[in-house]
Design a protein around this motif. Structure first.
Motif, PDB file in Angstrom:
ATOM      1  N   GLY A   9       0.657  -1.311  -0.125  1.00 41.34           N
ATOM      2  CA  GLY A   9      -0.331  -0.192   0.397  1.00 41.34           C
ATOM      3  C   GLY A   9       1.015   1.502  -0.099  1.00 41.34           C
ATOM      4  N   HIS A  10       2.251   1.380  -0.094  1.00 46.09           N
ATOM      5  CA  HIS A  10       3.217   2.243   0.184  1.00 46.09           C
ATOM      6  C   HIS A  10       3.873   3.182  -1.055  1.00 46.09           C
ATOM      7  CE1 HIS A  10       2.376   1.436   4.640  1.00 46.09           C
ATOM      8  NE2 HIS A  10       3.091   2.439   4.706  1.00 46.09           N
ATOM      9  N   VAL A  11       4.362   3.741  -1.588  1.00 44.23           N
ATOM     10  CA  VAL A  11       5.019   3.700  -2.657  1.00 44.23           C
ATOM     11  C   VAL A  11       6.317   4.734  -2.269  1.00 44.23           C
ATOM     12  CG1 VAL A  11       3.695   4.360  -4.221  1.00 44.23           C
ATOM     13  CG2 VAL A  11       3.850   5.683  -3.509  1.00 44.23           C
ATOM     14  N   ARG A  12       7.833   4.763  -2.663  1.00 40.21           N
ATOM     15  CA  ARG A  12       8.706   5.620  -2.286  1.00 40.21           C
ATOM     16  C   ARG A  12       9.063   6.612  -3.225  1.00 40.21           C
ATOM     17  NH1 ARG A  12      15.019   3.964  -2.006  1.00 40.21           N
ATOM     18  NH2 ARG A  12      15.112   4.551  -3.703  1.00 40.21           N
ATOM     19  N   VAL A  13       9.115   8.008  -2.710  1.00 44.16           N
ATOM     20  CA  VAL A  13       9.214   8.643  -3.446  1.00 44.16           C
ATOM     21  C   VAL A  13      10.268   9.490  -3.211  1.00 44.16           C
ATOM     22  CG1 VAL A  13       8.426  10.991  -4.735  1.00 44.16           C
ATOM     23  CG2 VAL A  13       6.766   9.156  -3.771  1.00 44.16           C
ATOM     24  N   ASN A  14      11.634   9.715  -4.584  1.00 44.28           N
ATOM     25  CA  ASN A  14      12.584  10.219  -4.002  1.00 44.28           C
ATOM     26  C   ASN A  14      11.821  11.789  -4.833  1.00 44.28           C
ATOM     27  OD1 ASN A  14      14.849  11.902  -4.954  1.00 44.28           O
ATOM     28  ND2 ASN A  14      15.955   9.890  -6.107  1.00 44.28           N
ATOM     29  N   PHE A  15      12.652  12.849  -3.689  1.00 39.85           N
ATOM     30  CA  PHE A  15      12.444  14.159  -3.821  1.00 39.85           C
ATOM     31  C   PHE A  15      13.635  14.604  -4.289  1.00 39.85           C
ATOM     32  CE2 PHE A  15      12.307  13.463   0.513  1.00 39.85           C
ATOM     33  CZ  PHE A  15      12.848  14.460   1.566  1.00 39.85           C
ATOM     34  N   GLY A  16      14.906  14.156  -4.705  1.00 40.48           N
ATOM     35  CA  GLY A  16      16.167  15.286  -4.763  1.00 40.48           C
ATOM     36  C   GLY A  16      15.585  15.975  -6.205  1.00 40.48           C
ATOM     37  N   THR A  17      14.999  15.959  -6.351  1.00 41.03           N
ATOM     38  CA  THR A  17      14.902  16.698  -8.046  1.00 41.03           C
ATOM     39  C   THR A  17      14.101  18.242  -7.847  1.00 41.03           C
ATOM     40  OG1 THR A  17      13.487  15.913 -10.334  1.00 41.03           O
ATOM     41  CG2 THR A  17      12.655  16.279  -7.774  1.00 41.03           C
ATOM     42  N   SER A  18      13.823  18.860  -8.611  1.00 42.09           N
ATOM     43  CA  SER A  18      13.471  19.967  -8.525  1.00 42.09           C
ATOM     44  C   SER A  18      11.757  20.113  -8.013  1.00 42.09           C
ATOM     45  CB  SER A  18      13.521  20.560  -9.394  1.00 42.09           C
ATOM     46  OG  SER A  18      12.129  20.125 -10.781  1.00 42.09           O
ATOM     47  N   PRO A  19      10.859  21.294  -7.792  1.00 42.04           N
ATOM     48  CA  PRO A  19      10.049  21.389  -7.499  1.00 42.04           C
ATOM     49  C   PRO A  19       8.559  21.214  -7.856  1.00 42.04           C
ATOM     50  CG  PRO A  19      11.877  23.382  -6.235  1.00 42.04           C
ATOM     51  CD  PRO A  19      12.187  22.519  -7.740  1.00 42.04           C
ATOM     52  N   GLU A  20       9.220  21.827  -9.731  1.00 43.19           N
ATOM     53  CA  GLU A  20       8.590  22.083 -10.447  1.00 43.19           C
ATOM     54  C   GLU A  20       8.370  20.561 -11.099  1.00 43.19           C
ATOM     55  OE1 GLU A  20      10.787  25.169 -10.389  1.00 43.19           O
ATOM     56  OE2 GLU A  20      11.606  23.608 -10.715  1.00 43.19           O
ATOM     57  N   ILE A  21       9.660  19.425 -10.955  1.00 40.31           N
ATOM     58  CA  ILE A  21       9.077  18.350 -11.559  1.00 40.31           C
ATOM     59  C   ILE A  21       7.806  17.314 -10.264  1.00 40.31           C
ATOM     60  CG2 ILE A  21      10.698  15.939 -11.398  1.00 40.31           C
ATOM     61  CD1 ILE A  21      12.639  17.194 -13.655  1.00 40.31           C
ATOM     62  N   LEU A  22       8.751  17.595  -9.279  1.00 38.18           N
ATOM     63  CA  LEU A  22       7.688  17.614  -8.158  1.00 38.18           C
ATOM     64  C   LEU A  22       6.052  17.427  -8.603  1.00 38.18           C
ATOM     65  CD1 LEU A  22       9.672  17.426  -4.726  1.00 38.18           C
ATOM     66  CD2 LEU A  22       9.251  15.451  -6.046  1.00 38.18           C
ATOM     67  N   THR A  23       6.297  19.194  -8.555  1.00 38.88           N
ATOM     68  CA  THR A  23       4.799  19.736  -8.340  1.00 38.88           C
ATOM     69  C   THR A  23       4.077  18.714  -9.569  1.00 38.88           C
ATOM     70  OG1 THR A  23       5.207  21.621  -7.743  1.00 38.88           O
ATOM     71  CG2 THR A  23       3.469  21.409  -8.778  1.00 38.88           C
ATOM     72  N   GLU A  24       4.557  18.027 -11.116  1.00 41.74           N
ATOM     73  CA  GLU A  24       4.282  17.626 -12.330  1.00 41.74           C
ATOM     74  C   GLU A  24       3.794  16.333 -11.672  1.00 41.74           C
ATOM     75  OE1 GLU A  24       3.102  17.009 -15.991  1.00 41.74           O
ATOM     76  OE2 GLU A  24       3.110  18.595 -15.022  1.00 41.74           O
ATOM     77  N   ALA A  25       4.286  15.703 -10.957  1.00 40.86           N
ATOM     78  CA  ALA A  25       4.332  14.624 -11.149  1.00 40.86           C
ATOM     79  C   ALA A  25       3.110  14.032  -9.554  1.00 40.86           C
ATOM     80  CB  ALA A  25       5.708  13.664 -10.440  1.00 40.86           C
TER      81      ALA A  25
END
Length: 389
Positions: A357-373
């Motif tokens: 039921g979980h996911v792991r998200v890599n947030f070592g990126t830009s705010p723009e990519i995170l927002t789009e994702a």
């Protein structure tokens, strides 16, 4: 000053796993690579090596151990002995080589799921058998289940493979818990191997305690394996350090075959020395500021697009552990997200049954990519809700 990620077109020029595993219409937030430019000191060191053709075998004597000792003193207040360190290719290799010498084939090794998926394979590679003692969810965070660990040790487990800071939860274990773990290991004649690869990414305001610095018992039973690869995005250059804090354990490291050390990458060693140097501290501080912004951004994005999700700010690292059970997307929601949203997240069940039921998200990126994702995932949620009406 915060370190800013490269643009998506620049990142698409990379040939590493993160940017080659999936088609270009997929946003990759799965494997633990970051999207930032290298620290300037590392770039200079590698450029100098290329100019001079410094691409031979790694030397038998390098400044690596001393560089890490200085880094540990500045960042953690710890004074490890450079004479009690040996290098190898990566943290996983160091874990396997130490495990092979502290357990007999078929003996049990404790791991604390949900945990970095290769831990299960590394124990097997070393000839051991995994003994699962899951982290305890306190309601506010996660902690070691010391009672469960004691039961496993009393039942014959002969080593503990510790992840500190913990992957995927981002938990930084308390010094008292580490000392208690060490005392239990000593009581039952077991060893502790601490993977501390995410330690440089501990957020300001959170105190990271190296296992070997948690008390005298830890010095006697413990080993640490460290690397610059996660904080400075150097995994492809192959360099890690195995560390002991007692004469007996240092002798065990010295007794490893010379090939274990020769597997260290020359570029990895040069890059790690530059990473651990004082001149890279400002860059690392900037990276931590960026990651702090991003871990908080995820909380906002979840509130906006996936309000059913459960998420705690990690103490360290750039990995978000998110519970999506309430969305009803099955035991492995990352598969649904990949198919429907074209966003690649790490599969939760790979970290153990506790990851369902979980996911792991890599947030070592830009705010723009995170927002789009998260906007993409939110649209999938909205569409699935509409379909049910």
């Amino acid at each position: 000053m915060p370190v800013r990620a490269l643009s998506l077109p620049q990142l698409r020029e990379r040939s590493s796993e993160k940017w080659r595993e999936y088609p270009e219409d997929v946003l990759p937030l799965f494997v633990a690579e970051t999207d930032f430019p290298l620290a300037p000191a590392i770039t200079r060191a590698l450029e100098q090596a290329v100019r001079t053709g410094d691409t031979g075998y790694v030397a038998s004597r390098t400044p690596l151990a001393a560089a890490y000792a200085g880094f540990a003193q500045r960042r953690f207040g710890w004074h490890p002995d450079a004479a009690r360190m040996r290098s190898t290719a990566d943290v996983s290799m160091g874990i396997v080589e130490i495990l092979r010498r502290v357990i007999q084939p078929g003996e049990r090794v404790i791991v604390n799921p949900p945990v970095y998926p290769p831990f299960f394979d590394l124990v097997d590679e070393a000839g051991g058998v995994v003994e699962r003692v899951p982290l305890r969810d306190t309601g506010d965070g996660w902690e070691l289940d010391l009672d469960g660990i004691e039961d496993a040790l009393a039942g014959g487990a002969r080593a503990v493979l510790l992840c500190n800071p913990h992957n995927p939860t981002g938990t930084v274990h308390f010094a008292q818990s580490l000392d208690a773990l060490a005392r239990l290991a000593e009581q039952y004649g077991a060893a502790v191997i601490s993977d501390e690869i995410h330690a440089p990414l501990t957020q300001p305001g959170v105190r990271f305690t190296p296992f070997l610095a948690s008390g005298e018992a830890a010095e006697r039973v413990g080993f640490a394996v460290v690397s610059a690869s996660k904080a400075f995005n150097l995994a492809g250059l192959k360099c890690a350090l195995m560390i002991a804090a007692s004469d007996a354990n240092a002798a065990l490291l010295r007794g490893l075959p010379v090939e274990v050390e020769w597997r260290t990458g020359q570029f990895g060693m040069l890059a790690a020395v530059a990473a651990f140097a004082p001149e890279s501290d400002e860059w690392l501080d900037g990276l931590l500021a960026t990651l702090d912004e991003n871990r908080r951004l995820i909380a906002d994005l979840l509130a906006d697009h996936l309000p059913e999700a459960r998420y705690r700010l990690p103490d360290a690292g750039y990995l978000a552990w998110i519970d999506l059970t309430e969305l009803g997307w099955g035991a492995n929601p990352a598969k649904h997200i990949l198919r429907e949203a074209k966003v690649a997240l790490h599969f939760g069940p790979a970290f153990g049954a506790e990851g369902e039921g979980h996911v792991r998200v890599n947030f070592g990126t830009s705010p723009e990519i995170l927002t789009e994702a998260f906007e993409r995932i939110g649209r999938v949620r909205a569409a699935s809700g509409a379909a049910q009406e």
